[in-house]
Write a protein that holds these residues in place. Sequence first.
Motif, PDB file in Angstrom:
ATOM      1  N   ASN A   1       0.832  -1.197   0.000  1.00 51.60           N
ATOM      2  CA  ASN A   1       0.000   0.000   0.000  1.00 51.60           C
ATOM      3  C   ASN A   1       0.867   1.247   0.000  1.00 51.60           C
ATOM      4  N   CYS A   2       0.298   2.321  -0.477  1.00 50.72           N
ATOM      5  CA  CYS A   2       0.877   3.638  -0.226  1.00 50.72           C
ATOM      6  C   CYS A   2       0.324   4.087   1.117  1.00 50.72           C
ATOM      7  N   LEU A   3       1.189   4.273   2.089  1.00 51.55           N
ATOM      8  CA  LEU A   3       0.780   4.671   3.437  1.00 51.55           C
ATOM      9  C   LEU A   3       1.283   6.073   3.733  1.00 51.55           C
ATOM     10  N   HIS A   4       0.356   6.958   4.103  1.00 53.91           N
ATOM     11  CA  HIS A   4       0.704   8.310   4.560  1.00 53.91           C
ATOM     12  C   HIS A   4       1.594   9.069   3.589  1.00 53.91           C
ATOM     13  N   GLY A   5       1.368   8.858   2.283  1.00 56.01           N
ATOM     14  CA  GLY A   5       2.043   9.670   1.281  1.00 56.01           C
ATOM     15  C   GLY A   5       3.244   9.042   0.626  1.00 56.01           C
ATOM     16  N   GLY A   6       3.647   7.856   1.064  1.00 56.00           N
ATOM     17  CA  GLY A   6       4.767   7.181   0.421  1.00 56.00           C
ATOM     18  C   GLY A   6       6.050   7.247   1.225  1.00 56.00           C
ATOM     19  N   GLU A   7       7.163   6.931   0.568  1.00 62.81           N
ATOM     20  CA  GLU A   7       8.462   6.875   1.249  1.00 62.81           C
ATOM     21  C   GLU A   7       8.842   8.226   1.845  1.00 62.81           C
ATOM     22  N   LYS A   8       8.554   9.293   1.112  1.00 59.66           N
ATOM     23  CA  LYS A   8       8.868  10.629   1.587  1.00 59.66           C
ATOM     24  C   LYS A   8       7.587  11.446   1.616  1.00 59.66           C
ATOM     25  N   GLY A   9       6.835  11.262   2.671  1.00 58.19           N
ATOM     26  CA  GLY A   9       5.608  12.019   2.839  1.00 58.19           C
ATOM     27  C   GLY A   9       5.883  13.366   3.473  1.00 58.19           C
ATOM     28  N   PHE A  10       4.813  14.094   3.751  1.00 57.25           N
ATOM     29  CA  PHE A  10       4.956  15.430   4.340  1.00 57.25           C
ATOM     30  C   PHE A  10       5.555  15.368   5.743  1.00 57.25           C
ATOM     31  N   ASN A  11       5.548  14.190   6.349  1.00 55.17           N
ATOM     32  CA  ASN A  11       6.121  14.001   7.690  1.00 55.17           C
ATOM     33  C   ASN A  11       7.638  14.087   7.702  1.00 55.17           C
ATOM     34  N   SER A  12       8.276  14.002   6.528  1.00 50.13           N
ATOM     35  CA  SER A  12       9.735  13.956   6.486  1.00 50.13           C
ATOM     36  C   SER A  12      10.329  15.017   5.560  1.00 50.13           C
ATOM     37  N   VAL A  13       9.606  16.133   5.411  1.00 55.44           N
ATOM     38  CA  VAL A  13      10.141  17.254   4.636  1.00 55.44           C
ATOM     39  C   VAL A  13      10.274  18.470   5.556  1.00 55.44           C
ATOM     40  N   ILE A  14      11.085  19.420   5.126  1.00 53.10           N
ATOM     41  CA  ILE A  14      11.254  20.647   5.899  1.00 53.10           C
ATOM     42  C   ILE A  14      10.266  21.692   5.388  1.00 53.10           C
ATOM     43  N   TRP A  15       9.393  22.142   6.262  1.00 56.73           N
ATOM     44  CA  TRP A  15       8.386  23.141   5.938  1.00 56.73           C
ATOM     45  C   TRP A  15       8.944  24.540   6.182  1.00 56.73           C
ATOM     46  N   LYS A  16       8.504  25.487   5.379  1.00 54.46           N
ATOM     47  CA  LYS A  16       8.840  26.890   5.625  1.00 54.46           C
ATOM     48  C   LYS A  16       7.974  27.384   6.781  1.00 54.46           C
ATOM     49  N   ALA A  17       8.596  28.000   7.772  1.00 52.31           N
ATOM     50  CA  ALA A  17       7.871  28.425   8.974  1.00 52.31           C
ATOM     51  C   ALA A  17       7.858  29.945   9.092  1.00 52.31           C
ATOM     52  N   GLU A  18       6.695  30.475   9.474  1.00 50.59           N
ATOM     53  CA  GLU A  18       6.540  31.907   9.730  1.00 50.59           C
ATOM     54  C   GLU A  18       5.696  32.098  10.983  1.00 50.59           C
ATOM     55  N   ILE A  19       6.069  33.067  11.789  1.00 54.09           N
ATOM     56  CA  ILE A  19       5.233  33.453  12.926  1.00 54.09           C
ATOM     57  C   ILE A  19       4.352  34.612  12.465  1.00 54.09           C
ATOM     58  N   ARG A  20       3.050  34.398  12.508  1.00 61.12           N
ATOM     59  CA  ARG A  20       2.106  35.412  12.034  1.00 61.12           C
ATOM     60  C   ARG A  20       1.217  35.888  13.182  1.00 61.12           C
ATOM     61  N   LYS A  21       0.433  36.924  12.880  1.00 57.96           N
ATOM     62  CA  LYS A  21      -0.480  37.479  13.875  1.00 57.96           C
ATOM     63  C   LYS A  21      -1.905  37.491  13.356  1.00 57.96           C
ATOM     64  N   ASN A  22      -2.848  37.223  14.253  1.00 60.70           N
ATOM     65  CA  ASN A  22      -4.273  37.334  13.961  1.00 60.70           C
ATOM     66  C   ASN A  22      -4.960  37.817  15.231  1.00 60.70           C
TER      67      ASN A  22
END
Length: 360
Positions: free
Chosen positions: A110-131
């Motif tokens: 099966n393809c589980l949780h997006g495959g070998e390199k899912g979103f769980n193992s990538v570096i996301w761009k992070a920003e601190i925002r205000k609301n």
Amino acid sequence: MSKIKITKDTFTEDEKLKEIKLYTLENENGIKVAITNYGGIIQKLIVPDSYANKEDIVLGYSNYEQYQKDKNYFGALIGRFANRIAEGRFELEGQHYQVQTNEEVAASKNCLHGGEKGFNSVIWKAEIRKNNNNKFLSLSYLSEDGEEGFPGNLEVNVNYILKNDNTLRIEYSAKTDKTTVLNLTQHSYFNLKGHGEGKITDHNLVINADRFTPVNQFMIPTGEIKDLSDTPFDFRKGAEIGSRIEADNEQLKIGGGYDHNWVLNKEENELSFAAKLIDSFSGRVMEVWTTEPGLQFYSGNVIDTANLSVKENQNYQKRGALCLETQHFPDSPNHEHFPSTVLKAGEEFNSVTELRFATI
């Protein structure tokens, strides 16, 4: 009104990976959530109990290097497609797709949780925002066309918003330049007594669902949407998780416990009550509210931390934590009667899940 505090720290000693950080959000009531932009992982979630004792209630590790080797998806954002796609195959607008398979079950993959390199193992761009003068953490990631076999350049944004009413709100949005399939979720493992503090089989669970989707021997939905009356899957009135987990039931045997999708009682995509988890020992209560149509309850039947150092050197054991993953149904691209996971160019995907904390 008190504001949410956010601090930023390093999360790895690797000089080449300086962009990996740990962001800690804290409200005025002492709730803290630590999130790393590696995998969008909730690394800590500290919540007071009925006696004002504060404990970290999610499983995890102390640094990036351990998460890089993790096989449990502790605390991670999951995509491009949460849960399973049978044999990694589906058809979309007359075209056949084969995406990465990374889970072997019986004689199938099966393809589980997006495959070998899912979103769980990538570096996301992070920003601190205000609301409304309150800060929150915003993560974004571009999943390029063909990544793990999925079509379309997909722009994903996830906001982690901690409120002073003790709600952790998770907002998902996404756009694509080509028709694709999408199923996003958050994969934290919870133990309301505290991470590493025994099993969750004594927790009481309520799930707002009359039906669930049974699976075959490959953990893929059969396509049936089944009434759960008079089965161990009926949590409508609340039940201790361990009270029926070893029942003589084919579905429980296939999953090694609970690892199934509940069809939530709801109207369209309204933000509505999905589940409540109660630990009578600590008095902690967590409610799950979501716009999603399904909830995957996983009772931690396999928790594998072999050769990895977990937080505070705790001992994580089978059923030492559970997941309540808000989602669309597993293998949806192959079941036309399931809620659609198709996202077309020009459309925007939006979803909200809230974890609401209280005490008895």
